[in-house]
Design a protein around this motif. Structure first.
Motif, mmCIF file in Angstrom:
data_model
loop_
_atom_site.group_PDB
_atom_site.id
_atom_site.type_symbol
_atom_site.label_atom_id
_atom_site.label_comp_id
_atom_site.label_asym_id
_atom_site.label_seq_id
_atom_site.Cartn_x
_atom_site.Cartn_y
_atom_site.Cartn_z
ATOM 1 N N GLN A 24 39.486 15.947 44.363
ATOM 2 C CA GLN A 24 39.342 16.737 45.588
ATOM 3 C C GLN A 24 40.022 18.102 45.448
ATOM 4 O O GLN A 24 39.482 19.113 45.900
ATOM 5 N N ASP A 25 41.189 18.133 44.808
ATOM 6 C CA ASP A 25 41.876 19.406 44.578
ATOM 7 C C ASP A 25 41.030 20.323 43.705
ATOM 8 O O ASP A 25 40.892 21.514 43.985
ATOM 9 N N THR A 26 40.452 19.757 42.654
ATOM 10 C CA THR A 26 39.616 20.548 41.749
ATOM 11 C C THR A 26 38.392 21.084 42.470
ATOM 12 O O THR A 26 38.059 22.271 42.364
ATOM 13 N N ILE A 27 37.724 20.232 43.220
ATOM 14 C CA ILE A 27 36.526 20.656 43.954
ATOM 15 C C ILE A 27 36.885 21.712 44.988
ATOM 16 O O ILE A 27 36.149 22.677 45.183
ATOM 17 N N TRP A 47 29.400 29.453 44.876
ATOM 18 C CA TRP A 47 29.662 30.756 44.287
ATOM 19 C C TRP A 47 30.833 30.845 43.324
ATOM 20 O O TRP A 47 30.887 31.745 42.497
ATOM 21 N N ARG A 48 31.808 29.970 43.406
ATOM 22 C CA ARG A 48 33.043 30.175 42.639
ATOM 23 C C ARG A 48 32.846 30.137 41.127
ATOM 24 O O ARG A 48 33.361 30.997 40.419
ATOM 25 N N LEU A 49 32.126 29.163 40.628
ATOM 26 C CA LEU A 49 31.912 29.116 39.184
ATOM 27 C C LEU A 49 31.078 30.299 38.694
ATOM 28 O O LEU A 49 31.410 30.883 37.653
ATOM 29 N N PRO A 50 30.018 30.697 39.410
ATOM 30 C CA PRO A 50 29.322 31.909 38.974
ATOM 31 C C PRO A 50 30.221 33.156 38.995
ATOM 32 O O PRO A 50 30.101 34.019 38.124
ATOM 33 N N ILE A 51 31.134 33.242 39.954
ATOM 34 C CA ILE A 51 32.055 34.385 40.004
ATOM 35 C C ILE A 51 32.998 34.345 38.800
ATOM 36 O O ILE A 51 33.203 35.362 38.130
ATOM 37 N N ILE A 52 33.559 33.185 38.515
ATOM 38 C CA ILE A 52 34.434 33.049 37.350
ATOM 39 C C ILE A 52 33.670 33.422 36.085
ATOM 40 O O ILE A 52 34.159 34.172 35.240
ATOM 41 N N ASN A 53 32.449 32.922 35.964
ATOM 42 C CA ASN A 53 31.626 33.216 34.796
ATOM 43 C C ASN A 53 31.377 34.720 34.677
ATOM 44 O O ASN A 53 31.466 35.301 33.590
ATOM 45 N N SER A 54 31.077 35.358 35.778
ATOM 46 C CA SER A 54 30.818 36.800 35.778
ATOM 47 C C SER A 54 32.044 37.580 35.324
ATOM 48 O O SER A 54 31.950 38.469 34.468
ATOM 49 N N ILE A 55 33.199 37.254 35.887
ATOM 50 C CA ILE A 55 34.426 37.963 35.529
ATOM 51 C C ILE A 55 34.774 37.716 34.063
ATOM 52 O O ILE A 55 35.142 38.645 33.341
ATOM 53 N N LYS A 64 39.012 36.695 47.565
ATOM 54 C CA LYS A 64 40.324 36.539 48.226
ATOM 55 C C LYS A 64 40.854 35.124 48.042
ATOM 56 O O LYS A 64 42.026 34.922 47.732
ATOM 57 N N GLU A 65 39.983 34.148 48.238
ATOM 58 C CA GLU A 65 40.386 32.745 48.087
ATOM 59 C C GLU A 65 40.774 32.429 46.642
ATOM 60 O O GLU A 65 41.756 31.736 46.379
ATOM 61 N N MET A 66 40.020 32.973 45.707
ATOM 62 C CA MET A 66 40.313 32.734 44.293
ATOM 63 C C MET A 66 41.619 33.409 43.877
ATOM 64 O O MET A 66 42.356 32.870 43.049
ATOM 65 N N GLU A 67 41.917 34.538 44.467
ATOM 66 C CA GLU A 67 43.190 35.202 44.193
ATOM 67 C C GLU A 67 44.345 34.357 44.728
ATOM 68 O O GLU A 67 45.368 34.184 44.058
#
Length: 121
Positions: free
Chosen positions: A23-26, A33-41, A68-71
């Protein structure tokens, strides 16, 4: 591969602890969007517009919210340069890179899955 999975998924295990970890990982990397954003960066896109252009369908508002959330979750760094005009760049943290092998495994699995369901395997 099957034996490795069986070893990892063997009994007895601490199910409550595993569920919390899943659950923490998810929570941190889940969503559309999060994995595509990580992949893009990780592929070298550092500026907001470059990240947005590399991800079809993501809105400005959604990208802003996700960044913002990822930061906050220490996956990316946001650096503001006091140029004229102001420049903002996003980079992956070492902590984010620790998720790299999992992302690569997910990409590999996704490719195999697409072949499997399209009958092209």
């Amino acid at each position: 591969m099957k034996k490795e999975a069986e070893k990892v998924l063997s009994f007895p295990r601490k199910q409550a602890e595993e569920i919390q970890a899943l659950q923490d990982t998810i929570y941190v990397v889940g969503g559309k969007w999060r994995l595509p954003i990580i992949n893009s960066i990780c592929n070298g896109n550092k500026r907001f517009r470059d990240i947005q252009r590399s991800i079809p369908g993501i809105t400005t508002r959604m990208l802003s919210r996700e960044l913002k959330e990822m930061e906050l979750n220490k996956l990316i760094n946001r650096t503001v340069y006091a140029d004229t005009p102001v420049t903002v760049e996003y980079t992956s943290t070492d902590y984010c890179y620790s998720f790299g092998p999992i992302i690569l495994a997910m990409i590999d699995w996704g490719k195999k899955h697409r072949k499997k369901i399209t009958g092209k395997d």
